[in-house]
Design a protein around this motif. Structure first.
Motif, PDB file in Angstrom:
ATOM      1  N   ASP A 176     -49.048  85.988 109.796  1.00  0.00           N
ATOM      2  CA  ASP A 176     -47.105  86.834 109.824  1.00  0.00           C
ATOM      3  C   ASP A 176     -46.950  87.143 109.264  1.00  0.00           C
ATOM      4  OD1 ASP A 176     -49.046  85.940 112.959  1.00  0.00           O
ATOM      5  OD2 ASP A 176     -47.772  84.702 112.518  1.00  0.00           O
ATOM      6  N   LYS A 226     -46.945  91.348 109.028  1.00  0.00           N
ATOM      7  CA  LYS A 226     -45.328  92.770 108.436  1.00  0.00           C
ATOM      8  C   LYS A 226     -45.324  93.220 107.574  1.00  0.00           C
ATOM      9  CE  LYS A 226     -40.299  91.883 108.233  1.00  0.00           C
ATOM     10  NZ  LYS A 226     -40.198  92.825 109.255  1.00  0.00           N
ATOM     11  N   SER A 244     -44.515  90.428 124.430  1.00  0.00           N
ATOM     12  CA  SER A 244     -44.484  90.981 123.329  1.00  0.00           C
ATOM     13  C   SER A 244     -45.416  90.490 122.280  1.00  0.00           C
ATOM     14  CB  SER A 244     -42.904  90.728 122.528  1.00  0.00           C
ATOM     15  OG  SER A 244     -42.364  91.319 123.371  1.00  0.00           O
ATOM     16  N   LYS A 252     -43.887  88.707 116.826  1.00  0.00           N
ATOM     17  CA  LYS A 252     -42.552  89.758 116.211  1.00  0.00           C
ATOM     18  C   LYS A 252     -42.560  90.782 115.685  1.00  0.00           C
ATOM     19  CE  LYS A 252     -40.934  84.450 115.138  1.00  0.00           C
ATOM     20  NZ  LYS A 252     -40.244  83.652 113.849  1.00  0.00           N
ATOM     21  N   ASN A 253     -43.908  90.894 115.769  1.00  0.00           N
ATOM     22  CA  ASN A 253     -43.683  92.473 115.005  1.00  0.00           C
ATOM     23  C   ASN A 253     -43.890  93.620 116.020  1.00  0.00           C
ATOM     24  OD1 ASN A 253     -44.218  92.186 112.463  1.00  0.00           O
ATOM     25  ND2 ASN A 253     -46.046  91.070 113.015  1.00  0.00           N
ATOM     26  N   ASP A 290     -43.147  94.333 120.284  1.00  0.00           N
ATOM     27  CA  ASP A 290     -42.198  94.459 121.307  1.00  0.00           C
ATOM     28  C   ASP A 290     -42.910  94.830 122.645  1.00  0.00           C
ATOM     29  OD1 ASP A 290     -40.521  92.884 119.943  1.00  0.00           O
ATOM     30  OD2 ASP A 290     -39.282  94.626 119.526  1.00  0.00           O
TER      31      ASP A 290
END
Length: 440
Positions: free
Chosen positions: A31, A35, A104, A107-108, A110
């Protein structure tokens, strides 16, 4: 910088403790790299290929191969119909990462779909497009690159049916953007890659030793299945079934394909044999692909015969000729033909069949020859070489051995990196034959 420090800590743990990362640590590393790729690499690639919007559409268990590389570590598949939209505003220097999905995507990316306000997923996608008014929309379809042909017929037809007429002419194959995403490596990935290649080499070194091979008893299939079991025991995966084959005096050199798909099984390894493996693993979403040779010492021998040492040196020379011809902007076919011509001029008998390596084993990017297409490869061979890319430097040279009264084939493969400073091997290459038993 923080991300790079964390990755370095992970790799330090691997090196010092001689262990593979646990699943939770692997997920954090994956992850972290994602990012970096989304925030810093993707905007550059969209600018280079002149797309301001990229749309990827997949359904669960039938994922676009490119989309699968964008999923977070905790997503093993897409969910329902997952639509990803990337919008690049070059003037504002921003990139939006949206999911037209109920969730989503890590976390990258949404979620940009409120089903209660707009029940129709396709119309929600059109709302996003209309609001941003992109000038060039990329969709993943491609004639020559299978990895990039990810949108299925149903999704393509439904998307084009709901897309307003004014945008239809703006839709184009995202082939060049998708290739760039798949083939380009960021710094963190190359730190991981160096360790991954070392792990691969270490496994081969153990396989090609007396701890695994007892000459006169052990078969080639015994070694193959040892490799498979070793990788499983380490918590890793192979992306293809390994091969181990033998060349020896008194046996005619067979077709190249025999070594890879039609080789004899359970062939006993004997003193005086030249053995060869083709082996690759997958770890932290990257892949290796490696071919090495070992010689089984006879009782009276302390080192390989000089004629085999010379033959192996010829193999290394073909590697040097080939990689010296790498040049940004040159096509795979141009590099192939120039290298073959130079090798033949030096009296060698080379064959080159190098492929991009990275998020997939046989990845996207310039194909530089195929074993049965030494005159060039139409389509994938016409793609240009870009920097920050990795290749399986795969090739062979045929050498006549009067001592064996036959030709042999030195088949080599190592991960190589092409960057701003030129070519380098990701983590060294084999320059000497491994001996079994190991030389004192």
């Amino acid at each position: 910088m923080k991300n790079l420090i964390l990755v370095t800590i992970f790799l330090f743990s691997i090196t010092i403790q001689s262990q593979i990362l646990k699943q939770r640590e692997r997920a954090a590393a994956i992850d972290m790299v994602l990012k970096e790729r989304f925030d810093n690499l993707l905007p550059q690639l969209m600018d280079r290929t002149e797309f301001d919007m990229w749309i990827l559409i997949s359904r669960e268990y039938n994922e676009d191969p490119v989309l699968k590389t964008m999923l977070p570590a905790t997503w093993l598949n897409a969910r329902r119909r997952t639509i990803l939209v990337f919008y690049r505003d070059k003037v504002k220097n921003t990139i939006e990462k949206m999911a037209v999905a109920r969730y989503s995507v890590g976390k990258n990316i949404d979620s940009a779909w409120d089903k209660e306000k707009q029940p129709d997923q396709w119309k929600a996608l059109i709302d996003i497009i209309s609001k941003r008014n992109p000038q060039k929309i990329g969709i993943n379809y491609s004639k020559d690159f299978g990895i990039l042909d990810g949108i299925v017929k149903t999704d393509y037809e439904e998307f084009m049916e709901v897309l307003p007429q004014e945008y239809k002419s703006r839709v184009a194959s995202a082939e060049k953007l998708a290739i760039a995403w798949i083939e380009t490596r960021v710094q963190q990935e190359m730190e991981i890659y160096k360790e991954l290649v070392k792990i691969t080499h270490d496994i081969i070194e153990e396989a090609f030793s007396t701890s695994v091979i007892q000459p006169g008893t052990t078969t080639t299939d015994d070694v193959v299945w040892w490799l498979r079991q070793k990788v499983t025991d380490m918590g890793l995966k192979t992306w293809f079934h390994p091969t181990v084959d033998i060349q020896r005096s008194g046996e005619v050199l067979k077709s190249h394909i025999v070594s890879f798909s039609d080789r004899p099984k359970d062939k006993v390894i004997r003193p005086g044999d030249l053995i060869h493996c083709d082996f690759g693993i997958t770890y932290l979403r990257l892949n290796t692909d490696c071919q090495q040779h070992a010689y089984i010492l006879r009782n009276e021998e302390t080192s390989p015969p000089e004629y085999l040492v010379k033959a192996f040196t010829d193999g290394n020379r073909v590697q040097d000729i080939f990689t010296s011809n790498f040049e940004t902007g040159k096509t795979g076919n141009e590099i192939l033909l120039k290298s073959l011509e130079q090798g033949k001029t030096e009296g060698l008998k080379p064959s080159i069949y190098t492929h991009p390596l990275g998020l997939y084993g046989h990845s996207a990017g310039p194909t530089i020859g195929m074993w049965d297409s030494q005159g060039g490869v139409q389509g994938t061979g016409d793609y240009q070489l870009y920097e920050n890319t990795v290749y399986a430097i795969e090739l062979n040279t045929t050498v006549n051995l009067p001592e064996w009264k036959k030709d042999i084939r030195i088949m080599l493969e190592e991960a190589g990196f092409w960057g701003e400073s030129g070519f380098r091997y990701v983590n060294e290459r084999q320059t000497e034959l491994i001996t079994i038993p190991k030389r004192k």
